[in-house]
Structure formats: C-alpha cells, structure tokens
Design an enzyme around this catalytic site. Sequence first.
Site, PDB file in Angstrom:
ATOM      1  N   LYS A  21       9.942   3.834  -2.105  1.00  0.00           N
ATOM      2  CA  LYS A  21      10.127   3.969  -0.791  1.00  0.00           C
ATOM      3  C   LYS A  21      10.738   2.712  -0.211  1.00  0.00           C
ATOM      4  O   LYS A  21      11.903   2.796   0.898  1.00  0.00           O
ATOM      5  CB  LYS A  21       8.530   3.764   0.104  1.00  0.00           C
ATOM      6  N   ASN A  22      10.552   1.342  -0.648  1.00  0.00           N
ATOM      7  CA  ASN A  22      11.198   0.341  -0.019  1.00  0.00           C
ATOM      8  C   ASN A  22      12.702   0.165  -0.505  1.00  0.00           C
ATOM      9  O   ASN A  22      13.533  -0.915  -0.064  1.00  0.00           O
ATOM     10  CB  ASN A  22      10.510  -1.162  -0.273  1.00  0.00           C
ATOM     11  N   ARG A  94       8.526   0.031  10.384  1.00  0.00           N
ATOM     12  CA  ARG A  94       9.181  -1.323  10.271  1.00  0.00           C
ATOM     13  C   ARG A  94      10.544  -1.119   9.864  1.00  0.00           C
ATOM     14  O   ARG A  94      11.521  -1.928  10.504  1.00  0.00           O
ATOM     15  CB  ARG A  94       8.472  -2.248   9.193  1.00  0.00           C
ATOM     16  N   CYS A 118       3.133  -1.335   9.439  1.00  0.00           N
ATOM     17  CA  CYS A 118       1.811  -1.789   9.046  1.00  0.00           C
ATOM     18  C   CYS A 118       1.289  -2.932   9.602  1.00  0.00           C
ATOM     19  O   CYS A 118       2.142  -3.986   9.723  1.00  0.00           O
ATOM     20  CB  CYS A 118       1.539  -1.833   7.563  1.00  0.00           C
ATOM     21  N   ARG A 123       4.451 -10.764  11.417  1.00  0.00           N
ATOM     22  CA  ARG A 123       5.680 -10.430  10.727  1.00  0.00           C
ATOM     23  C   ARG A 123       7.035 -10.769  11.428  1.00  0.00           C
ATOM     24  O   ARG A 123       7.467  -9.878  12.165  1.00  0.00           O
ATOM     25  CB  ARG A 123       5.601  -8.835  10.616  1.00  0.00           C
ATOM     26  N   ASP A 306       2.167  -6.205  -1.862  1.00  0.00           N
ATOM     27  CA  ASP A 306       1.770  -4.525  -1.769  1.00  0.00           C
ATOM     28  C   ASP A 306       0.666  -4.156  -2.642  1.00  0.00           C
ATOM     29  O   ASP A 306       0.153  -3.037  -2.356  1.00  0.00           O
ATOM     30  CB  ASP A 306       2.966  -3.844  -1.823  1.00  0.00           C
ATOM     31  N   ILE A 328       1.564 -14.375   0.935  1.00  0.00           N
ATOM     32  CA  ILE A 328       2.675 -13.974   1.970  1.00  0.00           C
ATOM     33  C   ILE A 328       2.445 -13.509   3.230  1.00  0.00           C
ATOM     34  O   ILE A 328       3.082 -14.129   4.260  1.00  0.00           O
ATOM     35  CB  ILE A 328       3.421 -12.372   1.329  1.00  0.00           C
ATOM     36  N   ARG A 399       2.496   7.695   4.574  1.00  0.00           N
ATOM     37  CA  ARG A 399       3.767   6.973   4.755  1.00  0.00           C
ATOM     38  C   ARG A 399       4.464   6.764   3.450  1.00  0.00           C
ATOM     39  O   ARG A 399       5.577   6.307   3.408  1.00  0.00           O
ATOM     40  CB  ARG A 399       3.564   5.726   5.873  1.00  0.00           C
TER      41      ARG A 399
HETATM   42  C1  EPZ Z   1       9.175  -5.999   3.079  1.00  0.00           C
HETATM   43  O1  EPZ Z   1       8.474  -6.164   4.414  1.00  0.00           O
HETATM   44  C2  EPZ Z   1       8.392  -4.633   2.538  1.00  0.00           C
HETATM   45  N1  EPZ Z   1       8.902  -3.568   3.510  1.00  0.00           N
HETATM   46  C3  EPZ Z   1       6.867  -4.761   2.802  1.00  0.00           C
HETATM   47  O2  EPZ Z   1       6.307  -3.379   2.299  1.00  0.00           O
HETATM   48  C4  EPZ Z   1       6.522  -5.793   1.844  1.00  0.00           C
HETATM   49  O3  EPZ Z   1       5.020  -6.133   2.011  1.00  0.00           O
HETATM   50  C5  EPZ Z   1       7.238  -7.113   2.274  1.00  0.00           C
HETATM   51  O4  EPZ Z   1       8.344  -7.030   2.020  1.00  0.00           O
HETATM   52  C6  EPZ Z   1       6.877  -8.322   1.106  1.00  0.00           C
HETATM   53  O5  EPZ Z   1       7.409  -7.794  -0.082  1.00  0.00           O
HETATM   54  C7  EPZ Z   1       9.994  -2.745   3.112  1.00  0.00           C
HETATM   55  O6  EPZ Z   1      10.809  -3.175   2.451  1.00  0.00           O
HETATM   56  C8  EPZ Z   1      10.538  -1.690   4.363  1.00  0.00           C
HETATM   57  P1  EPZ Z   1       9.373 -10.028   4.643  1.00  0.00           P
HETATM   58  P2  EPZ Z   1       9.324  -7.090   5.280  1.00  0.00           P
HETATM   59  O7  EPZ Z   1      10.119 -10.164   5.796  1.00  0.00           O
HETATM   60  O8  EPZ Z   1      10.645  -7.361   4.944  1.00  0.00           O
HETATM   61  C9  EPZ Z   1       8.241 -14.172   6.042  1.00  0.00           C
HETATM   62  C10 EPZ Z   1       5.044  -1.648   2.443  1.00  0.00           C
HETATM   63  O9  EPZ Z   1       3.627  -1.543   2.338  1.00  0.00           O
HETATM   64  N2  EPZ Z   1       9.211 -13.753   7.223  1.00  0.00           N
HETATM   65  O10 EPZ Z   1      10.019 -10.104   3.224  1.00  0.00           O
HETATM   66  O11 EPZ Z   1       9.073  -6.983   6.621  1.00  0.00           O
HETATM   67  C11 EPZ Z   1       6.981 -13.132   6.670  1.00  0.00           C
HETATM   68  O12 EPZ Z   1       5.998 -13.868   7.585  1.00  0.00           O
HETATM   69  C12 EPZ Z   1       5.374  -2.839   3.061  1.00  0.00           C
HETATM   70  O13 EPZ Z   1       5.526  -1.025   1.557  1.00  0.00           O
HETATM   71  C13 EPZ Z   1       9.970 -14.829   8.074  1.00  0.00           C
HETATM   72  O14 EPZ Z   1       9.303 -15.965   8.047  1.00  0.00           O
HETATM   73  O15 EPZ Z   1       8.820  -8.515   4.943  1.00  0.00           O
HETATM   74  C14 EPZ Z   1       6.321 -13.018   5.157  1.00  0.00           C
HETATM   75  O16 EPZ Z   1       5.353 -14.122   5.024  1.00  0.00           O
HETATM   76  C15 EPZ Z   1       4.457  -3.637   3.790  1.00  0.00           C
HETATM   77  N3  EPZ Z   1      10.805 -14.747   8.932  1.00  0.00           N
HETATM   78  C16 EPZ Z   1       7.477 -13.235   4.241  1.00  0.00           C
HETATM   79  O17 EPZ Z   1       8.413 -13.794   5.052  1.00  0.00           O
HETATM   80  C17 EPZ Z   1      11.332 -13.608   8.902  1.00  0.00           C
HETATM   81  O18 EPZ Z   1      12.294 -13.511   9.706  1.00  0.00           O
HETATM   82  C18 EPZ Z   1       7.894 -11.996   3.611  1.00  0.00           C
HETATM   83  O19 EPZ Z   1       8.167 -10.969   4.792  1.00  0.00           O
HETATM   84  C19 EPZ Z   1      10.907 -12.396   8.023  1.00  0.00           C
HETATM   85  C20 EPZ Z   1       9.937 -12.481   7.111  1.00  0.00           C
END
Ligand code: EPZ
Length: 419
Positions: A21-22, A94, A118, A123, A306, A328, A399
């Site tokens: 998916k991702n 998202r 989610c 986030r 995840d 995370i 999803r």
């Molecule tokens: C991606 O979400 C995935 N979604 C998520 O999978 C996954 O849990 C996550 O990465 C972590 O691996 C997709 O790829 C579509 P992040 P994303 O931005 O990109 C911090 C699923 O169920 N952060 O990598 O939204 C944040 O707070 C979903 O498949 C900032 O500080 O996650 C977190 O601690 C759920 N500033 C960390 O980075 C930012 O601008 C990782 O978040 C963005 C993020």
Amino acid sequence: MKFVITGGKKLRGSIDVGGAKNAVLPILAATLLTDEACVIHNVPLIRDVDRMLELLTNIGRTVIRNGDHTVTIGPARRQSPIHTIDPKLVKSFRASFLVVGPLLARTRKIRITEPGGCSIGNRPLDDHFHGLRRMGVTIVRSDGMYTFSHRGLEAKTITLVAPSVTATENILMACVLTRGTTTIKDAAAEPHVQDLCFFLERMGARIKGIGTSTLTVTGVGNLHGTMHDVIPDPIGALSYIMMGLATKSRITVAGIRPDHLDVPLETLLAAGARFDIARHSITLKSSGLLKEMKIQTRPYPGIPTDVQALFGVLATQAQGTSLIHETIFDGRFAYISELARMGANAVVCDPHRALITGPTSLYGQEIRSPDLRAGMAMIVAALIAQGQTIIYDAQSIERGYERIVERLSALGADIRREE
Ligand code: EPZ
C-alpha cells in the site's frame, strides 16, 4: 461494518501478500509527473488505492484498470492552471497529500485541505512545508485550505527534522524535474520510499543514495511513461507471519521480500519463533512458548511502527513481561484497552510505552478497530481468543488489506463481514 470472528482455529495453507500500500500510493501520485501512460502492476485492491485513483481522475487523468492488479494511468484529459483538490477525497486518506509534490513540479499553484487518515497521534506536516519552502514555495493557510505557489522551484539542500516517509516522498517528487541538484538529508529509507525512487528512475529521474538517509537528485527536463511492479507489502508480510505465530499455525506467507524484514524477523527468532526463509516466502514451523520481547519501533530497517500492535498481541502469548516501546507516534496504544477487555494482562505506562505479561488466554468480546494496523492486530487477537469476537469499525482494516475476510477464510479462519 463489523467482522465476526470465532477464534481457536488453526490456519493452514499459503497466503500471497500482494503489493505494498505505502509503495503504490506515492507511485500513483508520481504518475502526475508525466503526460505519458504508466502501467503499474501488483496494485493491491484496497480502499486507499481506490481513493488515490479517484483523486487522479479528479485531477484530470485517465485511469484504466486492466485486470485484477494492473492499472494504467493515461495522459491528462485536461490541464488546469490552478488545481483545487477535492477536499472530501483528501480528508478520506492521508496519502492524498502526496499529490502536492508532483503537482508543484508541474504547476505553479495548488489548493488542498489538511489530509485525513488513521488516528494514531500527532501527525505534523512541518517537514513537508519546510522542504517545499526551501525550494521556493509559498504556503498560505486560510479557511482550512493550504495554497501552495511558486515562481519556479529551486534545487536546494534540505535537511528533514524527522525522517518522515511522506515528506521525503513529496520533496522527492517535487524536485525530480527541478534544474540543479537537490539533496535531502535524513531522508526516509523505507522499502516503499526506495520503490518510489526506482519508479522515478524508470521514468527518467536521476537519484543517488537510494535506500540511504541522503538522497541526491539531479533534475531532468522531463519524465516519460513506464511500467513498474510494486514491491510486496512488508507490513502485510509481517502481519500474516505474526498471525501464524500467534495462532500456532504452520502457514506459508508467499510473494514477499524477506530482505525487507531483517530486524523484525531477527526479533521474532530471538523470541523463539521458528520459520524457514526462502527467497520469496516464509514458512512457519512449530515453535514452543515464545519468550518475552523488548520491542522498540524505529524507522527502517528497525521494527516498523505499523506492526507494533501485532507485537503487542503476540506478547500476550509469550512467557514473561514484554516491553512495547513506540517511538514514532504517540497515539498507537488505543488497542491495549481492547486487548485488556479480552483478558490480556496489558498496561499503558505512557503514550510511548506499554507492558504486556503473558501467556494469557484471550476471550471473545465486542471490540473496535482503532485504526488500520491496530485493526489487523485485533483480528489476530480474535483468532486466538476462545469464543466469538465482534470487531466494530472494521472498514478501516479494508483500507490496507485486500479481501481480508475472503483470504483468511481460505486459510481456515472463521470470519465473516457484516454491514
Ligand atoms: C507513513 O506515514 C505511512 N503512511 C504510515 O503508515 C507509517 O506509520 C509512517 O509513515 C511511519 O512509518 C504512508 O506511507 C502513506 P511520517 P507518514 O511522516 O508519512 C514525524 C499505515 O497504516 N514527522 O513518516 O504520515 C511524525 O510525528 C500508515 O499504513 C514530523 O515530525 O508518517 C512521526 O513521529 C499509518 N514532521 C514521524 O515523523 C513531519 O512533517 C514519522 O511520520 C512529518 C512527520
């Protein structure tokens, strides 16, 4: 929608995991970088993909589903100078925000609302904004909408504050057509980010450092159409492996890349799990009682956040007290109270730490799926539990997991979907 599951049955046979998916979501967004056709294979049939295809159609692309798991994104039907992206669609998942990067690479102004997705804690989007601002984008927020505009993107060195997956992907897609060299430091290196890079390379992009935390991109004049096979889903693979372990079933999880799963697999082996690893599959062998685990979620190659909830469910069947340390996100323990209602000895210490003592029997209950991944963990808990479990809000699970009810039924699970 709810799933009704009667637990206690051993699973048997083989399950093919399918595309990630991702990985497929950013790859579909990246097709906006060319007017030529892109053919994507191994596309999972899940709700988030349906929504991304709807979004691409809405933006003006032709979408053709060629067969079960192949999609062709055709040329633009129209080219509008200002894109306002359908807020309802953007709110529904998202990854919708991933159209920002490719659209800014090709147009000077877009309007988009805050994305949905989610509920797993805070986030933020600051890394997306920081990277795009460095490249010369002005971002204005009013009436709940973001307006992104620029007079030509500039190649820069961008250091992310967190190795955010979607921020890395958005900036990457924004810069591949930008003249000069863009460097993204502390970039995410997850297999799905790598797969996006390989797709962009097939389109003609020039990227160095794929799979590392520094990506160096030399902008090219234009990108062309291509074909691509999406990587197998690492999270799906781990989900079914842990489901097999928790239910003590000797299933084969096929169509996977074990090399994407090194750290989680080593963690499971250290806890006493036994399996045969082949090039593209893993077959579970009978394991004794698992030992307690110390789980810490980390960016790739660490244990992915995840699958944190799946480790939580597995810990209820392991001997001793396991520590689950979620580094995370700060809202990924909503499933613990559901597990406790099923009989688990589980406590949340703070938003990042939970302790689970096992082994305990679980009992059927009426529970809810807090989100997609925790929902999968609730399915596993229900498959272990004695008696019937009803999982409400189960639509969130669909999803990300293709035809989950049908595929688990084929493995021998007693599960049905009710509207
Ligand atoms: C991606 O979400 C995935 N979604 C998520 O999978 C996954 O849990 C996550 O990465 C972590 O691996 C997709 O790829 C579509 P992040 P994303 O931005 O990109 C911090 C699923 O169920 N952060 O990598 O939204 C944040 O707070 C979903 O498949 C900032 O500080 O996650 C977190 O601690 C759920 N500033 C960390 O980075 C930012 O601008 C990782 O978040 C963005 C993020």
